[in-house]
Design a protein around this motif. Structure first.
Motif: not given
Length: 311
Positions: A283-287
């Motif tokens: 999820d953080v990587l997508r951000e």
């Protein structure tokens, strides 16, 4: 086969003798010998032979070692994830990566994750894509950063906001270093060092009909040690830009290829439900990727506007 027996076998392999393994396992030597004998009886083959230097694995022992190490690694990973408290988000995220500046994107995501979830740890495994793929398929890693990303119908794929530029790493006193770029014709007769993976894909296509005329003196799978070969004059190396310092204070120069050749990097993961800590990282990587793409678009529009104002 029981996991305990496999651990006994691997301990003997690692320690090099029954006596040393029994000591490290805190069991008696006769107990360990009986367990190994029972394992040999179960498999129907001798797994090792005693020698003056310790033990030597038989052909069947070498095969069992490979599988036992894989089985035990997966068992440890399963125990680690199952043992996590129900409401906590902690544990390890296993990521296989190549050597590319795209890892900076992953590193930024890791930094943000650990700022919020200090109980999450990352285990990084380096290698080239072909070397890492087998272990990824077998479940050793949560994510696999693939160089020269391709489609995977049975995997999830995320393209990372980074493209690597191929070029030649050469000594600064090499005539190639004075060129603004190099073409396949410029490299005919030059001693070269090639990427094993790149030669089979992008580089092979770039060289085209001249591929058979290249003087390849060495082949590598990871570029970290290539600079030593270049420095000693073994040859000039095909590699990605910005993996090495190539300013005027160093012995090296980087010259891009022409026609330009770039590689798109990406992340793949299995379609099964990821662990909680792996999902947090994803999820953080997508951000991070969304922010990078937005920043790139803004920069591109700014450059276009500047070009219109100053034709």
């Amino acid at each position: 086969m029981e996991l305990r027996t496999l651990r006994y076998f691997i301990a003997v392999v690692q320690e090099g003798s029954i006596t040393a393994a029994a000591k490290s396992l805190h069991v008696t030597q006769p107990t360990l010998s009986r367990q190994l004998a029972a394992l040999e009886d179960e498999l129907g083959h001798a797994l090792y032979q005693r020698s003056h230097g310790g033990i030597e694995l038989t052909e069947q022992g070498v095969i069992l070692r490979r599988y036992a190490e894989s089985i035990l690694a997966l068992a440890d990973k399963a125990e680690e994830e199952i043992a996590l408290p129900a409401r906590s988000i902690a544990g390890k995220v296993h990521i296989a990566v190549g050597e590319t500046r795209a890892v900076e994107v992953l590193a930024e995501a890791m930094r943000r994750v650990q700022a919020t979830y200090p109980g999450i740890q990352f285990e990084i495994y380096s290698g080239n894509s072909s070397d890492l793929m087998d272990n990824f398929v077998r479940g050793f890693y949560d994510f696999f950063q693939e160089c020269e990303i391709r489609s995977h119908v049975d995997m999830n794929v995320m393209v990372l906001p980074h493209k690597d530029v191929w070029g030649i790493l050469t000594r600064r006193d090499n005539p190639l270093a004075r060129l603004p770029y190099v073409t396949p014709n410029d490299l005919v007769g030059q001693p070269l060092i090639s990427s094993r993976q790149g030669a089979k894909t992008a580089l092979g296509q770039w060289l085209g009909e001249l591929a058979d005329r290249m003087d390849i003196r060495a082949v590598y799978n990871l570029p970290h040690n290539v600079k030593f070969l270049v420095r000693e004059g073994v040859g000039s190396a095909f590699t990605y830009q910005d993996l090495f310092e190539t300013n005027e204070l160093t012995d090296f120069a980087f010259v891009p290829l022409s026609p330009a050749l770039t590689s798109t990097q990406g992340l793949i993961w299995r379609k099964t439900l990821p662990t909680r800590q792996a999902q947090v990282f994803l999820d953080v990587l997508r951000e991070v990727c969304a922010e990078a793409e937005e920043s790139s678009e803004i920069t591109h529009r700014t450059e276009e506007n500047a070009g219109h104002k100053h034709p």
